[in-house]
Every structure is written in C-alpha cells, then in structure tokens.
Design a protein around this motif. Structure first.
Motif, PDB file in Angstrom:
ATOM      1  N   PRO A  99      33.781 -54.127  -7.659  1.00  0.00           N
ATOM      2  CA  PRO A  99      34.781 -54.342  -8.711  1.00  0.00           C
ATOM      3  C   PRO A  99      35.408 -55.735  -8.607  1.00  0.00           C
ATOM      4  CG  PRO A  99      35.161 -52.249  -7.576  1.00  0.00           C
ATOM      5  CD  PRO A  99      34.104 -52.984  -6.807  1.00  0.00           C
ATOM      6  N   VAL A 100      35.609 -56.355  -9.745  1.00  0.00           N
ATOM      7  CA  VAL A 100      36.252 -57.662  -9.796  1.00  0.00           C
ATOM      8  C   VAL A 100      37.597 -57.517 -10.485  1.00  0.00           C
ATOM      9  CG1 VAL A 100      34.150 -59.040  -9.737  1.00  0.00           C
ATOM     10  CG2 VAL A 100      35.018 -58.253 -11.924  1.00  0.00           C
ATOM     11  N   PRO A 101      38.535 -58.378 -10.217  1.00  0.00           N
ATOM     12  CA  PRO A 101      38.472 -59.499  -9.293  1.00  0.00           C
ATOM     13  C   PRO A 101      38.648 -59.038  -7.844  1.00  0.00           C
ATOM     14  CG  PRO A 101      40.626 -59.425 -10.314  1.00  0.00           C
ATOM     15  CD  PRO A 101      39.818 -58.318 -10.933  1.00  0.00           C
ATOM     16  N   PHE A 102      38.112 -59.848  -6.933  1.00  0.00           N
ATOM     17  CA  PHE A 102      38.329 -59.608  -5.509  1.00  0.00           C
ATOM     18  C   PHE A 102      38.516 -60.953  -4.823  1.00  0.00           C
ATOM     19  CE2 PHE A 102      33.715 -59.672  -6.027  1.00  0.00           C
ATOM     20  CZ  PHE A 102      33.288 -60.534  -5.026  1.00  0.00           C
ATOM     21  N   GLY A 103      39.251 -60.937  -3.730  1.00  0.00           N
ATOM     22  CA  GLY A 103      39.597 -62.159  -3.032  1.00  0.00           C
ATOM     23  C   GLY A 103      38.438 -62.764  -2.271  1.00  0.00           C
ATOM     24  N   VAL A 104      38.393 -64.079  -2.302  1.00  0.00           N
ATOM     25  CA  VAL A 104      37.479 -64.876  -1.488  1.00  0.00           C
ATOM     26  C   VAL A 104      38.323 -66.005  -0.905  1.00  0.00           C
ATOM     27  CG1 VAL A 104      35.442 -64.339  -2.893  1.00  0.00           C
ATOM     28  CG2 VAL A 104      36.768 -66.372  -3.412  1.00  0.00           C
ATOM     29  N   PRO A 105      37.874 -66.660   0.155  1.00  0.00           N
ATOM     30  CA  PRO A 105      38.642 -67.799   0.639  1.00  0.00           C
ATOM     31  C   PRO A 105      38.832 -68.810  -0.505  1.00  0.00           C
ATOM     32  CG  PRO A 105      36.920 -67.229   2.206  1.00  0.00           C
ATOM     33  CD  PRO A 105      36.679 -66.401   0.975  1.00  0.00           C
ATOM     34  N   PHE A 106      39.972 -69.408  -0.600  1.00  0.00           N
ATOM     35  CA  PHE A 106      40.345 -70.412  -1.609  1.00  0.00           C
ATOM     36  C   PHE A 106      40.633 -69.820  -2.980  1.00  0.00           C
ATOM     37  CE2 PHE A 106      37.055 -73.434   0.546  1.00  0.00           C
ATOM     38  CZ  PHE A 106      37.762 -73.404   1.729  1.00  0.00           C
ATOM     39  N   GLY A 107      40.523 -68.502  -3.186  1.00  0.00           N
ATOM     40  CA  GLY A 107      40.784 -67.969  -4.518  1.00  0.00           C
ATOM     41  C   GLY A 107      40.259 -66.567  -4.703  1.00  0.00           C
ATOM     42  N   CYS A 117      36.970 -64.039  -6.832  1.00  0.00           N
ATOM     43  CA  CYS A 117      35.771 -63.883  -7.651  1.00  0.00           C
ATOM     44  C   CYS A 117      36.213 -63.115  -8.887  1.00  0.00           C
ATOM     45  CB  CYS A 117      34.694 -63.115  -6.891  1.00  0.00           C
ATOM     46  SG  CYS A 117      33.197 -62.837  -7.867  1.00  0.00           S
ATOM     47  N   VAL A 118      35.998 -63.711 -10.078  1.00  0.00           N
ATOM     48  CA  VAL A 118      36.469 -63.082 -11.313  1.00  0.00           C
ATOM     49  C   VAL A 118      35.343 -62.439 -12.121  1.00  0.00           C
ATOM     50  CG1 VAL A 118      38.538 -64.501 -11.483  1.00  0.00           C
ATOM     51  CG2 VAL A 118      36.415 -65.298 -12.537  1.00  0.00           C
TER      52      VAL A 118
END
Length: 158
Positions: free
Chosen positions: A89-97, A99-100
């Motif tokens: 499921p999106v959005p989910f956190g990644v380093p620097f921001g 994933c949309v």
C-alpha cells in the motif's frame, strides 16, 4: 464399464487442464518478474549531500545518481538499498521522503518517489524529475537543487 470410461476421460481432461495451467502460470510469472525490480540506494556522497543511486541491470541502467544539494539526511555508511519488487500500500516511507506510487505488475514497473519535495519517477523508458522527462544514461549524475521550481500544488514534504 461406461462409468469407468467417463472417469478416465474426466481424469485425462483434468490432467491436461492442470498441465496447461501450470505451464501458463510459470510462463506468465517469468515474464512478469524476469527483469527484476528497481534497486535504489539512499546514501550521502563524500560531501554529505543526500543522493539516490538507481540501478536496473536488465534494462542496462546502472549507477544513475540523483543528488540533492542543500539537503542533508544522515544515512548509515554504505547507504540503504531498497528493491521495489513487491506491491504494498502507498504511500509508505523511504529514506528522504516517501513512495507515492508503485506498480509492480510487470517488473521493473513504475516507482514514484517524493524526496525532499521533488517528484522522482522511475519508468522503464525514462526518468522524470519534477515532471521533466529525461532519457536514462548510465553513470549520469543529476543535481536537483532545493531552489528549483516545484509543483505549486504539491503538498510540502513532512
């Protein structure tokens, strides 16, 4: 006797259908996953500038770096590599921001990231940065300044 022939024909038909299903499923799954996922390493360069390193060997895309001068975010030495190969499921956190958008139906698929307020899209045919499309060039380094124009309707990075 007739009942035995009917059972035999039903079992043969079932066996053929099972073989066709297994063969088809295996072929489709191989085609779907054969190229492998996008591999994105979130890291800092020598000057401690945040950057991502993009690789997709099956498409001949290697060591494409997008640097974010003026942005810093501590990442452990060696960086953190994410493979975008499984749906979630999106959005989910990644380093620097975050994933949309993530489409992994046929790998490598499409990945859209919101990093430091910039939209980065990884498509098999092109790379887009803040809606500007550019061809893939292995070994290229692209600097994305925090002062470059951003989508005025975009939500600020939180």
């Amino acid at each position: 006797m007739k009942r035995d022939r009917l059972l035999k024909h039903a079992l043969v038909a079932f066996g053929i259908a099972l073989l066709v299903y297994v063969f088809s499923y295996t072929a489709i799954e191989h085609r779907r996953t054969g190229k492998g996922p996008w591999m994105v390493t979130f890291t800092n360069d020598d000057a401690r500038v945040s950057a991502i390193l993009i690789n997709q060997p099956a498409l001949g895309i290697t060591n494409v770096q997008i640097a974010f001068p003026g942005e810093s975010n501590a990442v452990t030495e060696g960086g953190r590599t994410l493979q975008f190969g499984e749906a979630r499921p999106v959005p989910f956190g990644v380093p620097f921001g975050k994933c949309v958008f993530l489409d992994t139906t046929f790998l490598p698929g499409t990945v859209a990231l919101d990093l430091f307020g910039h939209e980065i899209q990884l498509l098999p045919r092109a790379l887009t940065i803040d809606k500007a499309e550019r061809p893939w060039r292995s070994g290229e380094t692209v600097a994305v300044s925090h002062t470059e124009s951003r989508d005025p309707h975009a939500r600020p990075h939180l």
